[in-house]
Design a protein around this motif. Structure first.
Motif, PDB file in Angstrom:
ATOM      1  N   SER A 298      10.667  16.488  24.979  1.00 15.87           N
ATOM      2  CA  SER A 298      10.120  16.660  23.643  1.00 15.87           C
ATOM      3  C   SER A 298       9.879  18.065  22.922  1.00 15.87           C
ATOM      4  O   SER A 298       9.936  18.340  21.732  1.00 15.87           O
ATOM      5  CB  SER A 298       8.706  16.053  23.646  1.00 15.87           C
ATOM      6  OG  SER A 298       7.810  16.754  24.870  1.00 15.87           O
ATOM      7  N   PRO A 299       9.814  19.108  23.940  1.00 15.90           N
ATOM      8  CA  PRO A 299       9.864  20.518  23.421  1.00 15.90           C
ATOM      9  C   PRO A 299      11.332  20.877  22.994  1.00 15.90           C
ATOM     10  O   PRO A 299      11.186  21.977  22.064  1.00 15.90           O
ATOM     11  CB  PRO A 299       9.509  21.218  24.710  1.00 15.90           C
ATOM     12  CG  PRO A 299       8.832  20.356  25.760  1.00 15.90           C
ATOM     13  CD  PRO A 299       9.653  19.033  25.438  1.00 15.90           C
ATOM     14  N   THR A 300      12.132  20.288  22.961  1.00 18.92           N
ATOM     15  CA  THR A 300      13.675  20.551  22.517  1.00 18.92           C
ATOM     16  C   THR A 300      13.726  20.075  21.019  1.00 18.92           C
ATOM     17  O   THR A 300      14.708  20.383  20.493  1.00 18.92           O
ATOM     18  CB  THR A 300      14.609  20.040  23.352  1.00 18.92           C
ATOM     19  OG1 THR A 300      14.688  18.712  23.124  1.00 18.92           O
ATOM     20  CG2 THR A 300      14.565  20.738  24.842  1.00 18.92           C
ATOM     21  N   LEU A 301      12.703  19.020  20.843  1.00 21.18           N
ATOM     22  CA  LEU A 301      13.086  18.319  19.565  1.00 21.18           C
ATOM     23  C   LEU A 301      12.266  19.095  18.003  1.00 21.18           C
ATOM     24  O   LEU A 301      11.521  19.997  18.357  1.00 21.18           O
ATOM     25  CB  LEU A 301      12.250  17.018  19.507  1.00 21.18           C
ATOM     26  CG  LEU A 301      12.896  16.063  20.686  1.00 21.18           C
ATOM     27  CD1 LEU A 301      12.092  14.921  20.856  1.00 21.18           C
ATOM     28  CD2 LEU A 301      14.116  15.661  20.601  1.00 21.18           C
ATOM     29  N   PRO A 302      12.833  18.811  17.091  1.00 21.98           N
ATOM     30  CA  PRO A 302      12.407  19.693  15.827  1.00 21.98           C
ATOM     31  C   PRO A 302      11.120  19.005  15.526  1.00 21.98           C
ATOM     32  O   PRO A 302      10.655  18.092  15.566  1.00 21.98           O
ATOM     33  CB  PRO A 302      13.658  19.272  14.637  1.00 21.98           C
ATOM     34  CG  PRO A 302      14.143  17.765  15.112  1.00 21.98           C
ATOM     35  CD  PRO A 302      14.163  17.907  16.726  1.00 21.98           C
ATOM     36  N   GLY A 303      10.263  20.174  14.746  1.00 23.09           N
ATOM     37  CA  GLY A 303       9.042  19.909  14.542  1.00 23.09           C
ATOM     38  C   GLY A 303       7.931  19.566  15.473  1.00 23.09           C
ATOM     39  O   GLY A 303       6.878  19.016  15.225  1.00 23.09           O
TER      40      GLY A 303
END
Length: 461
Positions: free
Chosen positions: A456-461
């Motif tokens: 999740s921390p690597t995903l946009p927004g």
């Protein structure tokens, strides 16, 4: 082959083995050029393609042809790689000169044992021009073409040279295709070209002053349901290792002529003066792509790679003590960072690939169509439950980064007990970011929540 078939037809497998086989990823269909490179020669070029990321459509330094010109057949369309179409020589074979007998040894078993070679980092491939192709056969021929005595009329030829990191030639592969007939000619300086075909140790004998080995094997090499004869000859002559493999040759009546086709080649290259191959014009190149290889001892060290850092986990998965990290870069081919954490039989891997070798391959999955990726909808064995149109995406889906959710992770999680292995969820998928970067995740034993916390921390927004 008959006895092999009878034996295999009499075998049965357990339900567990049936499930394992069904879970294997189907082998994609390849073009005839790819088939001969990988099957007939076991493809020194194809083997390195797995190593350096080459393919007939993506290799650097492509021969380009926006128009069809004499001697060139545009197989792929404007601007893409083309092959040389050998013109009709007008010469027949009915009254061809007498040839020495060749002792072809039948091999009942021949398998592709491995597609891995001990090839140094930095090796790369270059597609040969038409002139370079001609010069393999006619070093002083002034671009006269392919010797008609080989009877390659109507074959479309593609050729590649593979070099080491210093720009020294490793081998050359010439692939020919004509309908269902194919051949591969490999040439290497000072030694035989590499091969990943395993079989009996070939026996050598003297053929007009050259020690040669020749053998035949049968199989459905074209995946067309028909059995063909594959014929192989190899030798080292005048400082050049030669391996010629052909199959699928037939006459107008359908008679198998693969042995004759191979014999023409042998006679003209090893009997008397014959064709004098040369690699002198290809032995070195100064067109060397940049490359880099690194190993990392920790996640923190890997995260120092600024271009990769936004796509890497911020912390290691708990309970997985053993760590492996590598970076592999080659200009115009790949730029990949790989991480693995292990715990017994369980592991978690992340492979991040930055855009380098062209547009990403494969289509992304529509997350609204759960049938295309949700493993919870199907039972094992998958080959009995997954519709054919979804087998590729259920096995290895690609999701857009903006579509990734905790529910998608759950949809990819499957658990089952396996004797001799560890229990726990198995999860795999690939995330494609808007800039073309891809992150491929596989995990065994890690919970859905723990994997989502990594992603999740690597995903946009």
């Amino acid at each position: 082959m008959k006895y092999y078939t009878q034996y295999m037809d009499s075998q049965q497998v357990s339900p567990d083995l049936h499930r394992r086989l069904c879970e294997l990823k189907p082998r994609p269909r390849r073009t005839h050029v790819g088939q001969i490179a990988a099957l007939a020669a076991c493809g020194a070029a194809a083997c390195l393609a797995l190593y350096v990321g080459l393919s007939p459509a993506s290799g650097p330094n492509q021969v380009v042809s926006d128009t069809i010109v004499p001697g060139i057949q545009d197989n792929f369309g404007p601007g893409e790689s083309s092959g040389y179409l050998v013109p009709d020589s007008g010469q027949g074979t009915a009254n061809f000169f007498c040839m020495g007998g060749i002792d072809y040894v039948p091999w009942e078993t021949e398998v592709d044992s491995s597609l891995r070679y001990d090839i140094q980092e930095g090796s790369f491939g270059r597609t040969l021009t038409q002139e370079q192709l001609f010069d393999l056969f006619w070093p002083d021929g002034g671009g006269e073409g392919i010797p008609w005595t080989l009877f390659w009329d109507g074959y479309t030829l593609n050729a590649d040279a593979i070099y080491d990191k210093e720009g020294s030639l490793l081998w050359v592969t010439v692939v020919g295709s004509k309908g269902d007939a194919h051949f591969s000619l490999q040439l290497a300086p000072d030694q035989l070209p590499p091969t990943c075909v395993a079989g009996p140790e070939p026996a050598y004998y003297d053929y007009f002053g050259t020690e040669i080995a020749a053998w035949t094997s049968t199989g459905d090499w074209n995946d067309d349901g028909e059995s063909d004869t594959k014929v192989t000859i190899q030798a080292v002559k005048d400082g050049i290792g030669v391996r010629f493999v052909n199959y699928g040759q037939t006459d107008p009546e359908g008679k198998d002529t693969a042995l004759d086709f191979n014999s023409f080649f042998v006679n003209r290259t090893f009997a008397g003066e014959g064709i004098q191959f040369t690699l002198d014009h290809l032995r070195t190149t100064t067109d060397i792509p940049d490359w880099r290889a690194e190993t990392f001892s920790s996640l923190e060290e890997a995260r120092q790679e600024a271009d990769f850092s936004p796509y890497l986990p911020a912390s290691a998965p708990e309970g997985y003590g053993e760590f492996e990290g590598t970076l592999s870069y080659q200009e115009e081919v790949r730029n990949t960072l790989f991480l693995r954490w292990s715990r017994g039989y369980s592991d978690v891997t992340v492979r991040v690939s930055l855009p380098e070798g062209g547009a990403p391959q494969g289509n992304t999955v529509d997350v609204s169509n759960r049938a295309a990726y949700d493993v919870r909808l199907y039972s094992i064995p998958w080959c009995d439950s997954v519709p054919e149109e979804y087998r590729e995406t259920v096995d290895n889906p690609i999701f857009r980064a903006q579509d990734m959710t905790r529910e998608v992770v759950s949809a990819r999680s499957r658990s089952y007990q396996d004797a001799g292995d560890t229990d726990g969820p198995r999860i795999n998928f690939t995330i494609r970011y808007s800039d073309g970067t891809e992150a491929e995740y596989t995990s065994k034993g890690l919970s859905e929540d723990a994997l989502w916390a990594i992603i999740s921390p690597t995903l946009p927004g």
